[in-house]
Motif scaffolding. Structure first.
Motif, PDB file in Angstrom:
ATOM      1  N   UNK A 196      25.224 -11.660  86.218  1.00  0.00           N
ATOM      2  CA  UNK A 196      23.780 -11.832  86.094  1.00  0.00           C
ATOM      3  C   UNK A 196      23.284 -12.647  87.247  1.00  0.00           C
ATOM      4  N   UNK A 232      23.235 -10.941  90.656  1.00  0.00           N
ATOM      5  CA  UNK A 232      22.168  -9.963  90.847  1.00  0.00           C
ATOM      6  C   UNK A 232      20.810 -10.653  90.885  1.00  0.00           C
ATOM      7  N   UNK A 238      18.012 -10.235  93.857  1.00  0.00           N
ATOM      8  CA  UNK A 238      16.675  -9.745  93.585  1.00  0.00           C
ATOM      9  C   UNK A 238      15.600 -10.730  94.025  1.00  0.00           C
ATOM     10  N   UNK A 262      22.833   2.506  91.908  1.00  0.00           N
ATOM     11  CA  UNK A 262      21.899   1.927  90.941  1.00  0.00           C
ATOM     12  C   UNK A 262      22.299   2.323  89.515  1.00  0.00           C
ATOM     13  N   UNK A 315      25.305   0.373  88.327  1.00  0.00           N
ATOM     14  CA  UNK A 315      24.964  -0.975  87.880  1.00  0.00           C
ATOM     15  C   UNK A 315      24.394  -0.934  86.465  1.00  0.00           C
ATOM     16  N   UNK A 361      25.969  -2.770  82.923  1.00  0.00           N
ATOM     17  CA  UNK A 361      25.261  -3.673  82.018  1.00  0.00           C
ATOM     18  C   UNK A 361      25.134  -3.141  80.606  1.00  0.00           C
ATOM     19  N   UNK A 367      20.096  -7.922  84.517  1.00  0.00           N
ATOM     20  CA  UNK A 367      20.167  -8.425  85.894  1.00  0.00           C
ATOM     21  C   UNK A 367      19.406  -7.540  86.878  1.00  0.00           C
ATOM     22  N   UNK A 368      18.784  -6.462  86.388  1.00  0.00           N
ATOM     23  CA  UNK A 368      18.061  -5.582  87.303  1.00  0.00           C
ATOM     24  C   UNK A 368      16.576  -5.924  87.299  1.00  0.00           C
ATOM     25  N   UNK A 369      15.934  -5.655  88.431  1.00  0.00           N
ATOM     26  CA  UNK A 369      14.511  -5.962  88.504  1.00  0.00           C
ATOM     27  C   UNK A 369      13.701  -4.886  87.787  1.00  0.00           C
ATOM     28  N   UNK A 382      13.697  -1.785  89.780  1.00  0.00           N
ATOM     29  CA  UNK A 382      14.944  -1.013  89.690  1.00  0.00           C
ATOM     30  C   UNK A 382      15.025  -0.219  88.384  1.00  0.00           C
ATOM     31  N   UNK A 389      12.904   2.810  88.967  1.00  0.00           N
ATOM     32  CA  UNK A 389      13.576   3.714  89.904  1.00  0.00           C
ATOM     33  C   UNK A 389      14.696   4.476  89.211  1.00  0.00           C
ATOM     34  N   UNK A 399       9.339  -7.306  91.239  1.00  0.00           N
ATOM     35  CA  UNK A 399      10.602  -7.761  91.837  1.00  0.00           C
ATOM     36  C   UNK A 399      11.317  -8.802  90.979  1.00  0.00           C
ATOM     37  N   UNK A 416      13.690 -10.148  87.968  1.00  0.00           N
ATOM     38  CA  UNK A 416      14.772  -9.622  87.136  1.00  0.00           C
ATOM     39  C   UNK A 416      14.337  -9.685  85.676  1.00  0.00           C
TER      40      UNK A 416
END
Lengths: 289, 345, 251
Positions: free
Chosen positions: B12, B15, B19, B204, B207, B211, C93-95, C98, C101, C142, C144
């Motif tokens: 976490x 990443x 970001x 992408x 990832x 998760x 943990x992804x924005x 993302x 997308x 942007x 997370x």
């Protein structure tokens, strides 16, 4: 016929050793969800302590065995509090693997530093040398002793888990940790006791099996894959699963070495893949005991 | 402090910092490795053999990062791919071709093929079962290599790999200059390609699988297909790394497909830091350099050192060396981020 | 109008316990249907059966005329059956960007491009921006998701579901946990959905139901209690007794 009998005796004895050591790993994995790669190192420590006690202080075999199990448990309990408690649980596999590999390396290096790189023996008492007659056949006394010890361990564990308060709590916590906590079972103490049980079994197996799995510093790394295989096939937390898997793997491995000496390992691991592919939770998973 | 560190999932945290709106400097990693590698070429001309091994190993550890750092697959079987690539290239060099680039391609294809075949078979499993399956695959490959003596040389190892000059121009000399520069170039190219892959739509999606596979399925994706594909891609990287080792050292041994080589890859990666690509390089350099120095006196000193170090990393530095460096950089530049010690609940 | 979702005799047993029994219903293109019922009525089980998270014991599910009963959840998604989760289920943990997308690339089946660049995928940035502005999420693009406020996570859930171009959209309590000021945004977005898609919304808030739904389906104890237009159902005495009565009791 003679070969088959030899395979059966050696295979079962070997399987019993695998069982005694692996079941400790299975119980800790089943309850605390920790993949303990240092379990083999604990078995090795037990063996070394027994060897040292017998060789240096001249303790009799039985005495050395008891001292080894107790000392190993005492020495590893602080590790539970200091290290293992931080990495219990499902989500931590990678940390568990790395931390316990690190611990294994440290133990291997320490054992080498203290006892040297040479092979260590635990002298057998005269009682366990020679052979015993079994009808028309005779088998080495030590093998017979190991088989009996394995059977006693199995029965003892069965009694402990099925008939005692500790066992009831342990099984409840394995089946449903949240429920166990809600019922007021003190998991911290339970974890500690289970950890002690696991290392005690490892040490016991390390001492009893010294004739079959020879004691040297790389023992901890050499055999851990074997113990993990037993647990994976037997199903984590299952005593009878571990016993069945250990005996099956022990006999298979021994038969492979006798009959097809060049491909023993190959068949062992091929069988492992087939079993795990078909039964990812372990072949004997189903009844937790 | 240590308690909060252990509780936080390292991924976490990594990443989260990627970001953050700070300028993305990750493209500098590959050129930097190239430059430092060239500098090392002049500074340590006596250690070219070791440095060549490090470069090839770094590519191998990088392949593990693709699997573990970007897909979350904990494996103890990466050596199966490395070794298969090494043997494929070695056997091809002895019997078929000796162009080093073609040998790398052969190694990559072999590593990718075995990863695809075994990955499709075993990646349905999780946790201990998956660990066991990856170990078992490696042991079987090793057993086959051990038994096929006519092809592999068995426990004596496969020797007689004698590659032709690179591009027909640069001979593999006795001192190992060509070997090193060739290995360094392959590593840099490998890093660039890997970076491209992890930033692609495919990366992408991987990832996402790492998760929460169920959520990926709820978006219409097939988690297993991503895992198997990435496993195969990483297998190609590992295979190329194996072929690179075979080409640069001239020999392939059974230890290239052993359990301990798999475990060492994991150790090196975690030392450096997962999910960053350059962490794989840092970890490999640190591990193998320390190994070179310490193991020269007594292998057991080395084991004690690496064991303690490993435990320390797990307990106190969950993101590996790379995370430590980043934290240090944040301290120095005064960047505020959630990863500062004590900054997390 | 075409029938988009058709459920016939859907049942599910857990051991001896029947959690869904013999539910039959259908959604036409353009339907705005609310699924209501007291707690434990089996609403979530029903949604899990329809989306494929659970396998039914008996019954048939047809999506746009095709039997999808044996298809996986992912296959149903690819055929246009999209759900949003009740508790936001996102990649911590992804924005936000993302997430959008990934949803769009997955929808267009472009996720096996290993050497393409996400940043340079044609039309992607524009569509992400459009989807985000619909839910007012541009400012946190942007960020997370792990550090996002809960209400914003819910909005992102809805944005993800919408961007996947559903034929049948299942919203599981879309406004729960969202501040009142923001829930209006969700309803506006639902109002602006293409008229030819069918929406099924699980909802407790009767004001929302009255505003949103043209038809209502009521579940009680795993069974279909009644269904019909909003006016009919709300007037039905059985519904008052079972649903409204028990809710009044619970509060």
């Amino acid at each position: 016929m003679e070969t088959l009998f030899g395979i059966a005796v050696d295979g079962v004895a070997y399987g019993m050793i695998l069982f005694i050591i692996s079941v400790g790993l299975s119980v800790t994995l089943g309850l605390m969800r920790v993949v303990n790669l240092a379990h083999g190192a604990f078995a090795m420590v037990g063996g070394y302590v027994a060897s040292y006690a017998a060789q240096t202080f001249g303790l009799p075999y039985a005495g050395a065995l008891v001292v080894a199990v107790l000392l190993t448990v005492l020495a590893t309990l602080p590790l539970e509090t200091l290290l293992y408690r931080r990495i219990y649980g499902h989500a931590n596999e990678l940390s568990q693997v790395l931390l316990t590999i690190g611990l294994t390396f440290v133990i291997v290096a320490s054992v080498n530093y203290l006892f040297g790189p040479s092979l260590k023996r635990i002298p057998l008492p005269e009682l366990l040398q020679g052979t015993v007659a079994l009808g028309p056949k005779s088998i080495p006394t030590h093998r017979a002793f190991v088989i009996v010890a394995g059977a006693v361990t199995l029965l003892g564990l069965w009694w402990l888990l099925e008939r005692t308060d500790f066992g009831i709590r342990l099984r409840a916590a394995v089946d449903d940790p949240a429920m166990a906590a809600a019922l007021g079972i003190r998991t911290e103490r339970l974890y500690m006791a289970t950890f002690a049980l696991g290392t005690g079994l490892a040490a016991l197996g390390g001492v009893l099996g010294a004739e079959l799995l020879p004691l040297e510093p790389y023992y901890a790394i050499r055999y851990i894959v074997l113990f993990l295989a037993v647990v994976a096939v037997g199903g984590a937390g299952s005593v009878f699963g571990s016993a069945a898997a250990a005996l099956a793997l022990g006999v298979t491995d021994t038969a492979g070495k006798y009959l097809i000496p060049n491909f023993g390992e190959f068949f062992f691991y091929a069988a492992l893949i087939l079993i795990l592919f078909r039964w990812p939770q372990g072949f004997f998973k189903g009844k937790t005991a | 402090m240590s308690a909060t560190m252990t509780d936080a999932a390292p991924t976490n945290h990594s990443a989260a910092r990627l970001a953050s709106p700070r300028r993305d400097l990750s493209w500098t990693a590959a050129p930097l490795v190239g430059l430092l590698g060239l500098a090392a070429f002049w500074v340590f001309p006596e250690d070219l053999g070791l440095m060549t091994r490090i470069a090839a190993a770094a590519l191998y550890v990088l392949s593990l990062d693709l699997v573990l750092g970007y897909c979350g697959i904990a494996t103890l079987g990466q050596a199966a791919m490395f070794g298969t690539g090494a043997y494929a290239a070695g056997i091809a060099a002895v019997h078929l071709v000796n162009d080093p680039l073609i040998l790398l391609v052969i190694g990559g294809v072999a590593g990718g093929a075995i990863a695809l075949a075994t990955g499709a078979l075993i990646l349905h499993a999780r946790g201990l079962t998956l660990l066991m399956l990856t170990i078992a695959v490696t042991q079987i490959v090793q057993e086959v290599a051990n038994k096929a003596r006519d092809w592999t040389g068995g426990s004596d190892g496969l020797s007689g790999v004698d590659p032709a000059p690179v591009f027909g121009l640069f001979r593999f000399d006795m001192v190992g200059r060509t070997s090193y520069l060739f290995a360094l170039a392959v590593l840099v190219v490998g890093m660039l390609v890997a970076r491209r892959i992890v930033r692609s739509p495919f990366g992408l999606a991987c990832r996402g699988v790492k998760e929460d596979p169920v959520r990926v399925a709820a978006l219409g994706g097939s988690p297993r297909a991503y895992l198997v594909t990435m496993y195969a891609v990483a297998g190609m990287f590992a295979g190329v790394a194996g072929a690179l080792t075979a080409v640069s050292s001239g020999i392939v041994g059974l230890d290239s497909v052993s359990f301990s080589w798999s475990a060492e890859a994991l150790v090196m990666l975690v030392l450096g830091g997962t999910g960053r690509l350059y962490g794989a390089v840092i970890g490999t350099v640190a591990f193998m350099a320390a190994h070179h120095i310490l193991a020269a006196t007594d292998p057991f000193h080395w084991m004690a050192f690496i064991g303690l170090f490993l435990m320390g990393v797990v307990l106190f530095l969950p993101g590996g060396i790379a995370a430590g460096l980043e934290r240090l950089r944040d301290r120095l530049t005064g960047t505020k981020s959630g990863s500062a010690p004590g900054g997390r609940a | 109008m075409t029938i988009l979702l058709e459920v016939q005799g859907l049942s599910k047993n857990f051991g001896g316990l029947q959690v869904s029994s013999d539910i039959t219903m259908s959604l036409k293109a353009g339907d705005r249907c609310a699924l209501i019922g007291p707690n434990g009525a089996g609403k979530t089980t029903f949604v899990n059966l329809v989306t494929g998270a659970l396998a039914p014991t008996a019954g048939v599910i047809r999506l746009d005329g095709r039997d999808v009963t044996r298809l996986s959840a992912a296959d149903r998604v690819r055929r246009g059956l999209i759900r949003s989760f009740q508790v936001a289920r996102l990649f911590a943990s992804m924005t936000v960007r993302e997430h959008m997308e990934l949803a769009i690339l997955q929808r267009d089946r472009r996720t096996f491009r290993l050497f393409a660049s996400v940043g340079r995928t044609r039309g992607l940035a524009a569509e992400v921006a459009e989807g985000l502005s619909l839910m007012g999420l541009e400012a946190v693009a942007e960020t997370t998701v792990g550090s996002l406020a809960y209400g914003q996570q819910r909005l992102l859930e809805i944005a993800l579901a919408l961007v996947m171009r559903p034929k049948v959209l299942i919203l599981d309590e879309p406004a729960a946990g969202v501040p009142h000021s923001e829930s209006q945004r969700i309803l506006d977005a639902i109002d602006r959905l293409p008229k030819d898609l069918a929406v099924l919304m699980i909802e407790h808030d009767m004001d929302l139901v009255a505003r949103f739904a043209s038809t209502i389906v009521v579940l009680a104890q795993g069974k279909l209690l009644c269904s019909g237009t909003t006016r009919e159902v709300l007037a039905d005495p059985r519904v008052r007794e079972v649903y409204l009565g028990s809710r009044a009791h619970a509060h």
